[in-house]
Design an enzyme around this catalytic site. Sequence first.
Site, short mmCIF file in Angstrom:
data_model
loop_
_atom_site.label_atom_id
_atom_site.label_comp_id
_atom_site.label_asym_id
_atom_site.label_seq_id
_atom_site.Cartn_x
_atom_site.Cartn_y
_atom_site.Cartn_z
N CYS A 37 -18.92 -57.59 -3.62
CA CYS A 37 -17.90 -56.67 -4.11
C CYS A 37 -16.55 -57.40 -4.21
O CYS A 37 -16.26 -58.30 -3.42
CB CYS A 37 -17.79 -55.49 -3.15
SG CYS A 37 -16.44 -54.36 -3.46
N SER A 80 -13.71 -56.52 -3.35
CA SER A 80 -12.81 -56.35 -2.20
C SER A 80 -12.82 -57.60 -1.32
O SER A 80 -11.78 -58.02 -0.82
CB SER A 80 -13.20 -55.12 -1.38
OG SER A 80 -13.12 -53.97 -2.19
N HIS A 108 -10.42 -60.12 -2.61
CA HIS A 108 -9.02 -59.84 -2.29
C HIS A 108 -8.65 -60.42 -0.91
O HIS A 108 -7.58 -60.97 -0.73
CB HIS A 108 -8.73 -58.34 -2.26
CG HIS A 108 -8.81 -57.66 -3.60
ND1 HIS A 108 -8.10 -58.10 -4.70
CD2 HIS A 108 -9.49 -56.57 -4.02
CE1 HIS A 108 -8.36 -57.29 -5.72
NE2 HIS A 108 -9.20 -56.36 -5.34
N HIS A 156 -19.87 -56.39 2.85
CA HIS A 156 -19.77 -55.01 3.34
C HIS A 156 -20.57 -54.03 2.47
O HIS A 156 -20.28 -52.85 2.46
CB HIS A 156 -18.29 -54.59 3.36
CG HIS A 156 -17.69 -54.55 1.99
ND1 HIS A 156 -17.14 -55.64 1.38
CD2 HIS A 156 -17.59 -53.54 1.10
CE1 HIS A 156 -16.72 -55.31 0.18
NE2 HIS A 156 -16.99 -54.03 -0.03
N CYS A 185 -21.47 -49.75 -1.17
CA CYS A 185 -20.03 -49.71 -1.48
C CYS A 185 -19.80 -49.33 -2.93
O CYS A 185 -19.34 -48.24 -3.23
CB CYS A 185 -19.31 -51.02 -1.14
SG CYS A 185 -17.56 -50.91 -1.59
#
Length: 362
Positions: free
Chosen positions: A38, A40, A43, A59, A163
């Site tokens: 993902c 995220s 980031h 995650h 997610c």
Amino acid sequence: MKAAVLREVGKPLQIEDVQISKPGPREVLVRTLAAGVCHSDLHFMEGAYPLPLPSVLGHESAGIVEQVGSDVQTVKVGDHVITCLSAYCGHCEYCLTSHMSLCEAKETRRPKGAEPRLAAADGGPMLQYLNLSSFAEQMLVHEHAVVAIRPDMPLDRAALIGCGVMTGVGAVMHTSNVRPGETVAVIGCGGVGLSAINGAAIAGAGRIIAIDMSPSKDNMAKAFGATDFICAADGDPVKAVLDMTKGGVHHSFEAIGLGKTAEQAFNMLRRGGTANIIGMIPIGQTVNLMGAAFLGEKRIQGSMMGSNRFPIDMPRLVDFYMSGKLKLDDLVSRRLKLEQVNDAFAEMKTGQIARSVIVFDA
Ligand SMILES: NC(=O)c1ccc[n+]([C@@H]2O[C@H](COP(=O)([O-])OP(=O)(O)OC[C@H]3O[C@@H](n4cnc5c(N)ncnc54)[C@H](O)[C@@H]3O)[C@@H](O)[C@H]2O)c1
Ligand SMILES: [Zn+2]
Ligand SMILES: [Zn+2]
């Protein structure tokens, strides 16, 4: 066990041997079978959001329960499970008012001073990321961070529900409550945005306008249910949406993580419309809106993990896949081994793919 570790911001993940503790009374040890990649995580790797290091990333995962603590009630050894970073306590105001994804769930982590769930091979610190750390052969989590699913669900596709799919579909169905016939725009067609498009199609949205910088997302978005595609590289997507809809959409979804595209999401609303910000806008970046637009009762709101009630929602999403409504086969662009995790992030940066999935040996 083998795990992909972030030791330094801006550097690739390294595969390391990591130690994992034994389940406490309410904890579950899961054998990881698949983990989606993902944005995220990127980031955090790039430093847009802070993270204590070193840490095992990942995650979005699914696996099989190997051991349970003495007081675990919700899953048993052998269960197939999806993990969720929205671990919940079950008794706070958020949990009791159906906003479980906002629960702070402090008691689902190990208390300060207790033996940590993970440790480096030399016994040094190794942080568990978002209470999960899925880029690892095993995960040790609180029972309220997993949900059991039907065993005939393929786990590489189940992982994505953990997610991206929950986030995209949930933003449409829970956060913004899209009604049949309403018009939707989705900015950013990665794993999250494509899932929002799929969710809008399942919810019965009328027109579903997909927007992305990459022209390769045109056919992909349409396979998930988009009725129209706008290439953001060709001009102002706000003007294109306003022209196309004669005044704007009922619901917009920002699935990138930029202040500029969050502004676009708000500016493409019709009167009374709602903009949903899903993307992680880097800390310090602001969103600028025309104040007068609020006279048209336009709304802008955040959407965290699709405002989920994941123990209920994720098995329902599995049923949507099994009945052909949720297009998870199309969402998997590539299956890789844990050692190739950095290739998945490199591909993500091109904006061409839907989702990469790391598949572990059973
Ligand atoms: N709020 C939450 O709970 C939550 C959960 C999961 C992910 N996220 C966030 O959602 C965002 C999307 O995640 P993802 O994994 O789908 O990302 P991704 O990298 O797979 O997809 C992003 C897409 O946006 C496109 N894009 C980039 N810049 C653009 C622009 N200016 N205009 C139009 N399109 C553009 C890319 O081409 C790509 O297709 C990330 O910020 C991620 O951190 C938030
Ligand atoms: Zn995610
Ligand atoms: Zn709670």
